[in-house]
Design a protein around this motif. Structure first.
Motif, mmCIF file in Angstrom:
data_model
loop_
_atom_site.group_PDB
_atom_site.id
_atom_site.type_symbol
_atom_site.label_atom_id
_atom_site.label_comp_id
_atom_site.label_asym_id
_atom_site.label_seq_id
_atom_site.Cartn_x
_atom_site.Cartn_y
_atom_site.Cartn_z
ATOM 1 N N THR A 184 0.875 -1.278 -0.005
ATOM 2 C CA THR A 184 0.072 -0.111 0.128
ATOM 3 C C THR A 184 0.851 1.229 -0.100
ATOM 4 O OG1 THR A 184 -1.754 -1.100 1.183
ATOM 5 C CG2 THR A 184 -1.828 1.118 1.291
ATOM 6 N N ILE A 185 2.009 1.373 0.985
ATOM 7 C CA ILE A 185 2.966 2.237 0.969
ATOM 8 C C ILE A 185 3.374 2.545 -0.532
ATOM 9 C CG2 ILE A 185 5.019 3.284 1.852
ATOM 10 C CD1 ILE A 185 3.756 1.810 4.725
ATOM 11 N N SER A 186 3.898 1.355 -1.202
ATOM 12 C CA SER A 186 4.549 1.442 -2.336
ATOM 13 C C SER A 186 3.568 2.106 -3.360
ATOM 14 C CB SER A 186 5.039 0.174 -3.117
ATOM 15 O OG SER A 186 3.984 -0.664 -3.226
ATOM 16 N N ARG A 187 2.303 1.915 -3.247
ATOM 17 C CA ARG A 187 1.281 2.385 -4.170
ATOM 18 C C ARG A 187 1.277 3.936 -4.204
ATOM 19 N NH1 ARG A 187 -2.456 -0.783 -2.862
ATOM 20 N NH2 ARG A 187 -3.837 0.393 -1.684
ATOM 21 N N LEU A 188 1.379 4.491 -2.836
ATOM 22 C CA LEU A 188 1.519 5.740 -2.797
ATOM 23 C C LEU A 188 2.572 6.263 -3.341
ATOM 24 C CD1 LEU A 188 -0.083 5.790 1.005
ATOM 25 C CD2 LEU A 188 -1.155 7.044 -1.185
ATOM 26 N N LEU A 189 3.849 5.506 -3.057
ATOM 27 C CA LEU A 189 5.250 6.286 -3.679
ATOM 28 C C LEU A 189 5.173 6.136 -5.205
ATOM 29 C CD1 LEU A 189 7.570 4.511 -1.139
ATOM 30 C CD2 LEU A 189 6.862 6.888 -1.100
ATOM 31 N N LEU A 190 4.503 5.376 -5.560
ATOM 32 C CA LEU A 190 4.563 5.238 -7.080
ATOM 33 C C LEU A 190 3.501 6.284 -7.984
ATOM 34 C CD1 LEU A 190 4.131 1.470 -7.911
ATOM 35 C CD2 LEU A 190 5.850 2.983 -8.815
ATOM 36 N N LEU A 191 2.665 6.926 -7.110
ATOM 37 C CA LEU A 191 1.744 7.941 -7.541
ATOM 38 C C LEU A 191 2.397 9.122 -8.276
ATOM 39 C CD1 LEU A 191 -1.367 8.445 -7.967
ATOM 40 C CD2 LEU A 191 -1.058 9.706 -5.765
ATOM 41 N N PRO A 192 3.391 9.819 -7.706
ATOM 42 C CA PRO A 192 3.957 10.828 -8.344
ATOM 43 C C PRO A 192 4.605 10.541 -9.743
ATOM 44 C CG PRO A 192 4.627 10.893 -5.987
ATOM 45 C CD PRO A 192 4.069 9.637 -6.438
ATOM 46 N N VAL A 193 5.128 9.372 -9.913
ATOM 47 C CA VAL A 193 5.761 9.072 -11.073
ATOM 48 C C VAL A 193 4.716 8.671 -12.157
ATOM 49 C CG1 VAL A 193 7.115 7.100 -12.103
ATOM 50 C CG2 VAL A 193 7.796 8.042 -9.936
ATOM 51 N N THR A 194 3.666 7.966 -11.532
ATOM 52 C CA THR A 194 2.456 7.560 -12.393
ATOM 53 C C THR A 194 1.763 8.865 -13.010
ATOM 54 O OG1 THR A 194 2.097 5.380 -11.159
ATOM 55 C CG2 THR A 194 0.201 6.349 -12.481
ATOM 56 N N LEU A 195 1.349 9.864 -12.180
ATOM 57 C CA LEU A 195 1.098 11.075 -12.421
ATOM 58 C C LEU A 195 1.631 11.913 -13.454
ATOM 59 C CD1 LEU A 195 -0.696 12.301 -9.076
ATOM 60 C CD2 LEU A 195 -1.803 11.065 -11.215
ATOM 61 N N PHE A 196 3.139 11.697 -13.451
ATOM 62 C CA PHE A 196 4.088 12.689 -14.277
ATOM 63 C C PHE A 196 3.575 11.850 -15.824
ATOM 64 C CE2 PHE A 196 7.928 12.226 -16.632
ATOM 65 C CZ PHE A 196 8.119 13.719 -16.939
ATOM 66 N N TYR A 197 3.907 10.462 -15.721
ATOM 67 C CA TYR A 197 3.641 9.784 -16.911
ATOM 68 C C TYR A 197 2.367 10.153 -17.500
ATOM 69 C CZ TYR A 197 8.312 7.444 -16.456
ATOM 70 O OH TYR A 197 9.425 7.305 -16.327
ATOM 71 N N ALA B 134 -0.784 0.302 -14.126
ATOM 72 C CA ALA B 134 -1.332 -1.159 -14.152
ATOM 73 C C ALA B 134 -0.470 -1.777 -12.842
ATOM 74 C CB ALA B 134 -0.678 -1.858 -15.295
ATOM 75 N N LEU B 135 0.957 -1.334 -12.634
ATOM 76 C CA LEU B 135 1.471 -1.861 -11.375
ATOM 77 C C LEU B 135 0.986 -1.083 -9.923
ATOM 78 C CD1 LEU B 135 3.765 -3.233 -10.061
ATOM 79 C CD2 LEU B 135 5.196 -1.011 -10.608
ATOM 80 N N THR B 136 0.623 0.102 -10.285
ATOM 81 C CA THR B 136 0.045 0.472 -8.865
ATOM 82 C C THR B 136 -1.445 -0.047 -8.576
ATOM 83 O OG1 THR B 136 0.935 2.805 -9.678
ATOM 84 C CG2 THR B 136 -0.961 2.734 -8.074
ATOM 85 N N MET B 137 -2.026 -0.462 -9.404
ATOM 86 C CA MET B 137 -3.331 -0.964 -9.117
ATOM 87 C C MET B 137 -3.156 -2.479 -8.827
ATOM 88 S SD MET B 137 -5.087 1.583 -9.001
ATOM 89 C CE MET B 137 -6.635 1.066 -8.492
ATOM 90 N N PHE B 138 -2.085 -3.244 -9.358
ATOM 91 C CA PHE B 138 -1.914 -4.319 -9.156
ATOM 92 C C PHE B 138 -1.802 -4.671 -7.676
ATOM 93 C CE2 PHE B 138 1.156 -8.115 -8.661
ATOM 94 C CZ PHE B 138 0.132 -9.164 -9.053
ATOM 95 N N THR B 139 -1.058 -3.612 -7.059
ATOM 96 C CA THR B 139 -0.435 -3.648 -5.661
ATOM 97 C C THR B 139 -1.928 -3.634 -4.927
ATOM 98 O OG1 THR B 139 -0.412 -1.162 -5.478
ATOM 99 C CG2 THR B 139 1.573 -2.457 -5.829
ATOM 100 N N ASP B 140 -3.070 -2.813 -5.250
ATOM 101 C CA ASP B 140 -4.259 -2.938 -4.686
ATOM 102 C C ASP B 140 -4.977 -4.087 -4.871
ATOM 103 O OD1 ASP B 140 -6.383 -1.645 -3.346
ATOM 104 O OD2 ASP B 140 -7.139 -1.461 -5.322
ATOM 105 N N ALA B 141 -4.803 -4.902 -5.831
ATOM 106 C CA ALA B 141 -5.291 -6.255 -5.887
ATOM 107 C C ALA B 141 -4.734 -7.212 -5.105
ATOM 108 C CB ALA B 141 -5.460 -6.632 -7.652
ATOM 109 N N ILE B 142 -3.627 -7.252 -4.654
ATOM 110 C CA ILE B 142 -3.069 -8.332 -3.922
ATOM 111 C C ILE B 142 -2.586 -7.772 -2.525
ATOM 112 C CG2 ILE B 142 -1.640 -9.079 -6.039
ATOM 113 C CD1 ILE B 142 0.968 -8.189 -5.155
#
Length: 191
Positions: free
Chosen positions: A19-32, A47-55
């Motif tokens: 969950t914390i990694s999902r938050l850390l990936l958010l700025p990079v995701t938004l940039f792209y 997709a990676l961000t939301m995969f962390t949510d699924a698992i």
């Protein structure tokens, strides 16, 4: 407020690290997402961000590590990812602004209601099944918008509005019941 106590060891649970990694990936995701020429990177990050949510939830349950920290962080991370993604996609890929507004309205309402319930009843409210279905459906729609704009995203988005509408009503009814002190059949404290 004893039943809302968060223990430091919860930070190291694999599910909470996801969950914390999902938050850390958010700025990079938004940039792209904001760079039309970086669509592939945006799609991979989202997709990676939301995969962390699924698992994260299944991992927490299988390891017996359902935690207060996870119950707090996971829905906040979901809402931040989906809401900020909707805003960027509305600006860059034709995601409808009225849907973004509805999503923000619902999610801000859910968070404020959860804070009220937490303050008055010392209870963490957890996601309804319709809320989880909404997250899955909106994830598919946002991935569709990133991949091919409205051509793929719009039909998926209209399908996502079914669980979205149901969750909107269910969360409202649940909030009223919790404030009146009534038990809700699906109001258990599990992630």
């Amino acid at each position: 407020m004893d039943n809302v106590k968060i223990e430091a060891k919860e930070l190291l649970y694999p599910s909470n690290l996801l969950t914390i990694s999902r938050l850390l990936l958010l700025p990079v995701t938004l940039f792209y997402l904001g760079c039309p020429e970086r669509r592939r990177e945006a799609l991979a990050c989202l997709a990676l961000t939301m995969f962390t949510d699924a698992i994260d939830g299944p991992i927490a349950r299988s390891r017996g590590e359902v935690s207060r920290l996870g119950e707090l962080l996971d829905p906040i991370a979901d809402k931040l990812v989906l809401d900020s993604t909707a805003i960027i996609l509305s600006r860059t890929r034709g995601f409808p602004w009225p849907i973004t507004g509805l999503l923000l309205f619902r999610d801000i309402g859910i968070l404020l209601a959860a804070l009220v319930v937490l303050g008055r009843r010392a209870k963490i409210t957890t996601a309804q099944s319709s809320g989880k279905a909404t997250t899955v459906a909106l994830t598919a729609a946002t991935l569709g918008y990133v991949a091919d704009g409205p051509r793929i995203g719009r039909p998926l988005l209209w399908l996502a509005m079914i669980p979205f509408g149901i969750s909107f009503v269910q969360y409202g009814v649940r909030f009223i019941r919790l404030m009146r002190g009534q038990n809700h059949p699906s109001g258990s404290n599990s992630a």
